[in-house]
Design an enzyme around this catalytic site. Structure first.
Site, PDB file in Angstrom:
ATOM      1  N   LYS A  22       0.835  -1.219   0.000  1.00 43.78           N
ATOM      2  CA  LYS A  22       0.000   0.000   0.000  1.00 43.78           C
ATOM      3  C   LYS A  22       0.861   1.257   0.000  1.00 43.78           C
ATOM      4  O   LYS A  22       0.635   2.173  -0.783  1.00 43.78           O
ATOM      5  CB  LYS A  22      -0.901  -0.001   1.248  1.00 43.78           C
ATOM      6  CG  LYS A  22      -1.548   1.346   1.530  1.00 43.78           C
ATOM      7  CD  LYS A  22      -2.418   1.329   2.755  1.00 43.78           C
ATOM      8  CE  LYS A  22      -1.723   1.579   4.077  1.00 43.78           C
ATOM      9  NZ  LYS A  22      -1.411   2.986   4.378  1.00 43.78           N
ATOM     10  N   ASN A  23       1.854   1.292   0.892  1.00 46.47           N
ATOM     11  CA  ASN A  23       2.612   2.536   1.051  1.00 46.47           C
ATOM     12  C   ASN A  23       3.627   2.762  -0.070  1.00 46.47           C
ATOM     13  O   ASN A  23       4.241   3.818  -0.141  1.00 46.47           O
ATOM     14  CB  ASN A  23       3.277   2.576   2.423  1.00 46.47           C
ATOM     15  CG  ASN A  23       2.242   2.748   3.520  1.00 46.47           C
ATOM     16  OD1 ASN A  23       1.088   3.089   3.248  1.00 46.47           O
ATOM     17  ND2 ASN A  23       2.646   2.506   4.762  1.00 46.47           N
ATOM     18  N   ARG A  91      -4.894  10.702   4.328  1.00 50.30           N
ATOM     19  CA  ARG A  91      -3.667  11.430   4.605  1.00 50.30           C
ATOM     20  C   ARG A  91      -2.592  11.195   3.542  1.00 50.30           C
ATOM     21  O   ARG A  91      -1.883  12.101   3.152  1.00 50.30           O
ATOM     22  CB  ARG A  91      -3.148  11.035   5.983  1.00 50.30           C
ATOM     23  CG  ARG A  91      -2.322  12.131   6.516  1.00 50.30           C
ATOM     24  CD  ARG A  91      -1.333  11.816   7.514  1.00 50.30           C
ATOM     25  NE  ARG A  91      -0.517  13.012   7.650  1.00 50.30           N
ATOM     26  CZ  ARG A  91       0.582  13.212   6.979  1.00 50.30           C
ATOM     27  NH1 ARG A  91       1.013  12.321   6.133  1.00 50.30           N
ATOM     28  NH2 ARG A  91       1.261  14.330   7.147  1.00 50.30           N
ATOM     29  N   ARG A 120       0.822  14.468  12.671  1.00 49.23           N
ATOM     30  CA  ARG A 120       1.083  14.301  11.246  1.00 49.23           C
ATOM     31  C   ARG A 120       1.208  15.607  10.448  1.00 49.23           C
ATOM     32  O   ARG A 120       0.459  15.859   9.487  1.00 49.23           O
ATOM     33  CB  ARG A 120       0.033  13.364  10.643  1.00 49.23           C
ATOM     34  CG  ARG A 120      -0.210  12.183  11.555  1.00 49.23           C
ATOM     35  CD  ARG A 120      -0.622  10.946  10.880  1.00 49.23           C
ATOM     36  NE  ARG A 120       0.311  10.417   9.914  1.00 49.23           N
ATOM     37  CZ  ARG A 120       0.028   9.374   9.157  1.00 49.23           C
ATOM     38  NH1 ARG A 120      -1.138   8.795   9.247  1.00 49.23           N
ATOM     39  NH2 ARG A 120       0.914   8.915   8.306  1.00 49.23           N
ATOM     40  N   PRO A 121       2.180  16.434  10.818  1.00 50.55           N
ATOM     41  CA  PRO A 121       2.395  17.685  10.073  1.00 50.55           C
ATOM     42  C   PRO A 121       3.023  17.423   8.698  1.00 50.55           C
ATOM     43  O   PRO A 121       3.515  16.323   8.446  1.00 50.55           O
ATOM     44  CB  PRO A 121       3.388  18.430  10.968  1.00 50.55           C
ATOM     45  CG  PRO A 121       4.135  17.360  11.694  1.00 50.55           C
ATOM     46  CD  PRO A 121       3.177  16.223  11.867  1.00 50.55           C
ATOM     47  N   ILE A 122       3.012  18.455   7.831  1.00 49.50           N
ATOM     48  CA  ILE A 122       3.724  18.319   6.547  1.00 49.50           C
ATOM     49  C   ILE A 122       4.763  19.431   6.372  1.00 49.50           C
ATOM     50  O   ILE A 122       5.150  19.771   5.260  1.00 49.50           O
ATOM     51  CB  ILE A 122       2.761  18.273   5.324  1.00 49.50           C
ATOM     52  CG1 ILE A 122       1.902  19.538   5.233  1.00 49.50           C
ATOM     53  CG2 ILE A 122       1.896  17.028   5.350  1.00 49.50           C
ATOM     54  CD1 ILE A 122       1.283  19.731   3.848  1.00 49.50           C
ATOM     55  N   LEU A 124       7.864  19.495   6.864  1.00 49.25           N
ATOM     56  CA  LEU A 124       9.108  19.102   6.181  1.00 49.25           C
ATOM     57  C   LEU A 124       8.907  18.998   4.667  1.00 49.25           C
ATOM     58  O   LEU A 124       9.817  19.305   3.888  1.00 49.25           O
ATOM     59  CB  LEU A 124       9.644  17.787   6.751  1.00 49.25           C
ATOM     60  CG  LEU A 124      10.092  17.853   8.217  1.00 49.25           C
ATOM     61  CD1 LEU A 124      10.347  16.456   8.775  1.00 49.25           C
ATOM     62  CD2 LEU A 124      11.356  18.715   8.356  1.00 49.25           C
ATOM     63  N   ASP A 306       4.535   0.599  11.911  1.00 47.43           N
ATOM     64  CA  ASP A 306       3.338  -0.034  11.346  1.00 47.43           C
ATOM     65  C   ASP A 306       3.175  -1.495  11.768  1.00 47.43           C
ATOM     66  O   ASP A 306       2.160  -2.121  11.429  1.00 47.43           O
ATOM     67  CB  ASP A 306       3.359   0.061   9.806  1.00 47.43           C
ATOM     68  CG  ASP A 306       3.198   1.488   9.324  1.00 47.43           C
ATOM     69  OD1 ASP A 306       2.764   2.344  10.114  1.00 47.43           O
ATOM     70  OD2 ASP A 306       3.516   1.756   8.138  1.00 47.43           O
ATOM     71  N   ILE A 328       7.846   6.955  16.776  1.00 51.26           N
ATOM     72  CA  ILE A 328       7.513   7.668  15.541  1.00 51.26           C
ATOM     73  C   ILE A 328       6.252   8.520  15.708  1.00 51.26           C
ATOM     74  O   ILE A 328       6.250   9.703  15.370  1.00 51.26           O
ATOM     75  CB  ILE A 328       7.323   6.678  14.357  1.00 51.26           C
ATOM     76  CG1 ILE A 328       8.550   5.753  14.219  1.00 51.26           C
ATOM     77  CG2 ILE A 328       7.071   7.440  13.040  1.00 51.26           C
ATOM     78  CD1 ILE A 328       9.850   6.428  13.880  1.00 51.26           C
ATOM     79  N   ARG A 398      -8.664  -0.677   4.221  1.00 49.17           N
ATOM     80  CA  ARG A 398      -7.781   0.372   3.684  1.00 49.17           C
ATOM     81  C   ARG A 398      -6.419  -0.210   3.319  1.00 49.17           C
ATOM     82  O   ARG A 398      -5.757   0.284   2.407  1.00 49.17           O
ATOM     83  CB  ARG A 398      -7.554   1.475   4.736  1.00 49.17           C
ATOM     84  CG  ARG A 398      -8.731   2.395   4.948  1.00 49.17           C
ATOM     85  CD  ARG A 398      -8.302   3.533   5.860  1.00 49.17           C
ATOM     86  NE  ARG A 398      -6.963   3.953   5.514  1.00 49.17           N
ATOM     87  CZ  ARG A 398      -5.997   4.244   6.377  1.00 49.17           C
ATOM     88  NH1 ARG A 398      -6.217   4.199   7.660  1.00 49.17           N
ATOM     89  NH2 ARG A 398      -4.807   4.611   5.955  1.00 49.17           N
TER      90      ARG A 398
END
Ligand code: EPU
Length: 420
Positions: A22-23, A91, A120-122, A124, A306, A328, A398
């Site tokens: 998935k990732n 996300r 979960r900021p973005i 970076l 995960d 994490i 998902r």
């Protein structure tokens, strides 16, 4: 809403084929926006997140066609503003921003916001775009980036918890079409980043160093269509391996990448699980009593966040004390209170869970809160006495392709029902 009904206590036996990751597939799908030519992606897992990403690409103007596990995407003409509500709902869709910026020199995505596992900021991702010369603003819930020209540069993308996976992917994609050379320091080393770099290189990009903390991207003027097979899902493989150990079974994983699973297999071996690798086949079986282990999640090649919840499900079955530390995401212990419903004894102390394992588990109705927490509840349910009902299965759909039928083939007594 659907639920899974599990009658526990049956050891898993047999073979399971690992699906595409998935990732890996989500950013690879986004990368097809970098070219107007058609791309073919193979070993695409049938997951709701993948279908959702398909809808997002369609909303941007791409043509997306699924044919079994092959996906064909052509983004002949696209617009640079993602649908606010669609993007907000997943996300992972933030990784369309890099390719849009690379190709159109402008991009706008709704800010993904937090989720149950953490903030979960973005920041970076945006720092990387700025380093390429883009003007970045946050307005009305959108993150916008635009540039007349993108210019390659050196940048450091390390953050509080180390590297960022989708941040590295996003900046790497934008930089493929920048002028000159970009060097990303403290880049994420995850296999999914390497898979994306391989796909981008097949499209004509010039990327070296993926898989190491320093990635170098030499910009090109355009990319072309490409064909690619997605890597097997290391987290799905880990989940089935842990489930086999938890039920005292023996299973064979087919099409697995054992070389992506060193940290998980190492911990499983420490608990007393036998792992045998032969090419892409991995046999997992438990021999005798389990031993407790301490685990700390880390960026790759450390133990993956995960797989933390699933490993906790194994440790609650293991006599003795295990300490599981989550480095994490700050609130990725939502499964703890649900595991307690089955009889688990776990205390949270800051970023650590102290698991007092070995108490008998008995089935109960439990609520899935996120994808990996749900997988932990399924594992615990498979090992518990009696019946466990895992509600809100959509979380599992998902990220786990046909989890109920794969588990049934391994002998589990599991069925999907209409839940509350
Ligand atoms: N972070 C920052 N600033 C940023 C970006 C990230 O501080 O700008 C922090 C995060 O808050 C977190 C850490 O960096 O503490 C790592 O986050 P990362 O950005 O690497 O996560 P991600 O790229 O958003 C991907 C996976 C997640 C997986 C993480 C970590 C996808 C679609 N998602 O998320 O997968 O947990 O990497 O390996 O690739 C899952 O599959 O269940 C899942 C949540």
């Amino acid at each position: 809403m659907e639920s899974l009904l599990i009658k526990g206590g049956v050891p898993l036996h047999g073979e399971v084929t690992v699906s595409g990751a998935k990732n890996a597939v989500l950013p690879i799908m986004a990368a097809t926006l970098l070219t107007c030519e058609p791309c073919m992606i193979h070993r695409v897992p049938d997951l709701s997140d993948v279908k959702f990403m398909g809808q997002i690409l369609t909303s941007l103007g791409a043509r997306v066609a699924f044919d079994g596990s092959t996906l064909r995407i052509q983004a002949r003409k696209i617009n640079g503003v993602g649908d606010y509500d669609l993007i907000r709902r997943m996300r992972g869709s933030v990784c369309i921003m890099g390719p849009l910026l690379g190709r159109l020199k402008k991009a706008a995505v709704s800010l993904p916001g937090g989720c149950v596992i953490g903030a979960r900021p973005i920041i970076l991702h945006l720092k990387g775009f700025k380093a390429l010369g883009a003007k970045v603003t946050i307005e009305g819930g959108f993150a916008r980036a635009s540039a007349r020209r993108l210019i390659g540069s050196d940048m450091f993308l390390g953050g509080r918890a180390g590297s960022t996976v989708l941040g590295t992917a996003n900046v790497m994609m934008a930089a493929t079409l920048a002028e000159g050379v970009t060097v990303i320091e403290s880049a994420a080393c995850e296999p999914e980043v390497v898979d994306l770099a391989n796909f981008l290189n097949a499209m004509g990009a010039r990327i070296t160093g993926a898989g190491s903390p320093t990635i170098t991207i030499t910009g090109v003027t355009q990319l072309h269509g490409a064909e690619h097979e997605v890597i097997p899902d290391r987290i799905e493989a880990a989940t089935y391996a842990i489930a086999a150990a938890a039920t005292n079974g023996e299973i064979t994983l087919r099409g697995a990448r054992g070389d992506h699973l060193h940290a998980v297999f190492d911990k499983l071996k420490d608990t007393g699980v036998n792992i045998e690798r032969k090419g892409t086949t991995v046999t997992v079986c438990r021999k005798g009593r389990l031993k407790p282990v301490d685990i700390t999640t880390l960026p790759y090649s450390g133990f993956p966040t995960d797989a933390q919840a699933q490993m906790m499900a194994l440790m609650i079955l293991t006599p003795g004390i295990s300490i599981i530390t989550e480095r994490i995401f700050e609130s990725r212990f939502m499964h703890v209170s649900e595991l307690a419903r089955l009889g688990a004894d776990i205390e949270i102390e800051g970023p650590s869970a102290i698991v007092k394992g070995g108490k008998p588990l008995s089935g109960a109705p439990v609520m899935a809160s996120d994808l990996r927490a749900s997988a932990a509840l399924v594992i615990a349910g498979l090992a518990a006495r009696g019946t466990t009902q895992v509600n809100r299965v959509y979380h599992l759909d998902r990220g786990y392709e046909q989890i109920d039928s794969k588990l049934r083939k391994l002998g589990a007594r599991i069925k999907r029902i209409q839940g509350p």
